[in-house]
Design a protein around this motif. Structure first.
Motif, PDB file in Angstrom:
ATOM      1  N   UNK A 120      -6.936  15.959   3.909  1.00 13.51           N
ATOM      2  CA  UNK A 120      -6.170  16.299   2.718  1.00 13.51           C
ATOM      3  C   UNK A 120      -5.796  17.777   2.668  1.00 13.51           C
ATOM      4  N   UNK A 121      -6.560  18.621   3.399  1.00 14.24           N
ATOM      5  CA  UNK A 121      -6.244  20.051   3.387  1.00 14.24           C
ATOM      6  C   UNK A 121      -4.881  20.328   4.019  1.00 14.24           C
TER       7      UNK A 121
ATOM      8  N   UNK B   2       0.808  -1.224   0.000  1.00  8.65           N
ATOM      9  CA  UNK B   2       0.000   0.000   0.000  1.00  8.65           C
ATOM     10  C   UNK B   2       0.834   1.264   0.000  1.00  8.65           C
ATOM     11  N   UNK B   3       1.687   1.421  -1.005  1.00  5.79           N
ATOM     12  CA  UNK B   3       2.632   2.543  -1.029  1.00  5.79           C
ATOM     13  C   UNK B   3       1.934   3.898  -0.914  1.00  5.79           C
ATOM     14  N   UNK B   4       0.893   4.130  -1.720  1.00  2.84           N
ATOM     15  CA  UNK B   4       0.232   5.441  -1.705  1.00  2.84           C
ATOM     16  C   UNK B   4      -0.428   5.727  -0.361  1.00  2.84           C
ATOM     17  N   UNK B   5      -1.044   4.691   0.223  1.00  2.00           N
ATOM     18  CA  UNK B   5      -1.693   4.863   1.528  1.00  2.00           C
ATOM     19  C   UNK B   5      -0.652   5.259   2.562  1.00  2.00           C
ATOM     20  N   UNK B   6       0.446   4.541   2.576  1.00  2.00           N
ATOM     21  CA  UNK B   6       1.476   4.784   3.586  1.00  2.00           C
ATOM     22  C   UNK B   6       2.164   6.137   3.386  1.00  2.00           C
ATOM     23  N   UNK B   7       2.300   6.548   2.147  1.00  2.00           N
ATOM     24  CA  UNK B   7       2.853   7.880   1.893  1.00  2.00           C
ATOM     25  C   UNK B   7       1.939   8.950   2.477  1.00  2.00           C
ATOM     26  N   UNK B   8       0.626   8.801   2.269  1.00  2.00           N
ATOM     27  CA  UNK B   8      -0.317   9.765   2.853  1.00  2.00           C
ATOM     28  C   UNK B   8      -0.202   9.784   4.376  1.00  2.00           C
TER      29      UNK B   8
END
Length: 408
Positions: free
Chosen positions: A291-292, A225-231
């Protein structure tokens, strides 16, 4: 001193400078300082500036100054003519050095024009802030580009015949066994492959078993889950040690949704349409991930500035969040690949990185290097954003990779 390499293959040692051609490292002038593009035989010469990195992947014809356009078009046309003649004669350029196949007088003329373009770029373009990273990535991708793949030609022919009626199936025949990446192929920094490269990024998974290792087996490492973990990392959230989509299912959706539904909902929310973001699942994710905070920190209303200091221009609000996340995830994979590449080189290992497929790093592994497995696993999982869970697979070809456990 400005100079030009005569071929980008590591074994094809040759340069032009001061109106002379040199074909032996020992004869090269000592004060070489600047050239157009990196070549493998320059790796042990630190301090050289590479002009093509200053222009961020633009084609040389896009930046050539007006007063040099005619000269550049002339030598480009003649070079293309030589290449076509060699193709007709069935001369394999990958197995031969270009300077052995074209007239020396032409090489001098071409390199002299390229010297002037190189000088123009260094005088008119600012040195990239991330020049060191760009060069190290270029060196890694150049190393990969000169490693021939071990292709099962019979199996490839069988696939070609079996899919003969399918659109694009003819591309399976006559594939180059070399992977040539373009590190500047996308705005976000995700790799693409060049024309005539082996299409490793777009090859159907069902066809991947045509690629065999040169050593004992393939080892694949990729982020869970690369994108999840980056977030999570950008938001300073703690990284879950379990599968991140299961974490979502249990802790964000209260166990009322399956892992696959969670995964689909997350990517629809992050990369999808406005309706996907306003769905019930999207609204739940919107509350969990502020996300803001990410946008305020990494988007100024026009440009994205990633945690790795990459600048992406002309980004609207609709694309800003996914550009930040996608670019950061792509670059994180490359950074981990650089660390693993350095480890293998420093141990004079026979194992080597065969390719990078999105957020997966594929190593052509030699059993004699298994003492390094725990270190490789640690390097891959240790990131700027915390300890990432990684998936590890092993197989005797690129199509039969199975889950594999490494202690440590």
């Amino acid at each position: 001193m400005i100079f030009q390499t005569l071929d980008d293959k590591q074994e094809c040692v040759g340069i032009y400078c001061n109106n002379n051609l040199y074909f032996d490292n020992l004869d090269f002038p000592k004060d070489l300082s600047t050239t157009w593009k990196y070549s493998g035989h320059l790796r042990d010469r630190p301090g050289i500036e590479y002009a093509n990195l200053y222009i961020g992947g633009k084609d040389i014809k896009e930046i050539v100054p007006e007063y040099l356009k005619d000269d550049w078009e002339d030598v480009s046309r003649r070079l293309s003519s030589f290449r076509r003649s060699l193709q007709v004669a069935k001369v394999n350029l990958q197995d031969n050095c270009l300077y052995d196949l074209v007239p020396k007088r032409f090489l001098i003329e071409m390199c002299e024009v390229k010297n002037k373009i190189t000088e123009y770029v260094l005088e008119n373009y600012q040195r990239p802030e991330r020049y060191s990273y760009l060069l190290k990535t270029c060196q890694l991708l150049e190393d990969i580009s000169h490693q021939p793949l071990n292709i099962n030609k019979k199996k490839l022919r069988d696939y070609s015949l079996a899919t003969a009626e399918q659109p694009g199936s003819n591309r399976l025949t006559g594939l180059s066994p070399y992977i040539k990446y373009n590190q500047f192929g996308t705005k976000t920094g995700r790799l693409t492959t060049k024309e005539k490269s082996f299409p490793i990024l777009t090859l159907k998974k069902g066809f991947r078993d045509v690629v065999n290792p040169h050593n004992d087996y393939f080892l694949e490492l990729d982020f869970n889950g690369a994108e999840v973990r980056v977030m999570m990392g950008i938001l300073d959230m703690e990284q879950p040690s379990c599968d991140v989509h299961k974490f979502h299912a249990e802790n964000v959706f209260g166990g009322n949704i399956s892992r696959e539904e969670v995964k689909k909902s997350f990517f629809a929310w992050l990369y999808g349409s406005k309706s996907a973001k306003e769905s019930p699942e999207g609204k739940i994710l919107e509350k969990f991930y502020d996300k803001e905070i990410i946008l305020d920190k990494h988007w100024d209303g026009k440009c994205v500035h990633t945690p790795f200091r990459k600048k992406i221009e002309d980004v609207d609000e609709h694309h800003a969040l996914n550009y930040i996340v996608q670019s950061t995830a792509a670059e994180l994979t490359l950074l981990q690949a650089l660390k693993i590449h350095h480890l293998l080189q420093s141990h004079k290992s026979r194992s080597r990185i065969t390719c990078i497929i999105h957020d997966a790093i594929i190593i052509d592994f030699d059993k004699r290097d298994e003492r390094l497995l725990a270190s490789i696993k640690k390097l891959m999982s240790s990131t700027k954003f915390g300890e990432f869970k990684i998936n590890i697979s092993k197989g005797t070809n690129l199509g039969n990779l199975k889950e594999h456990h490494i202690d440590g």
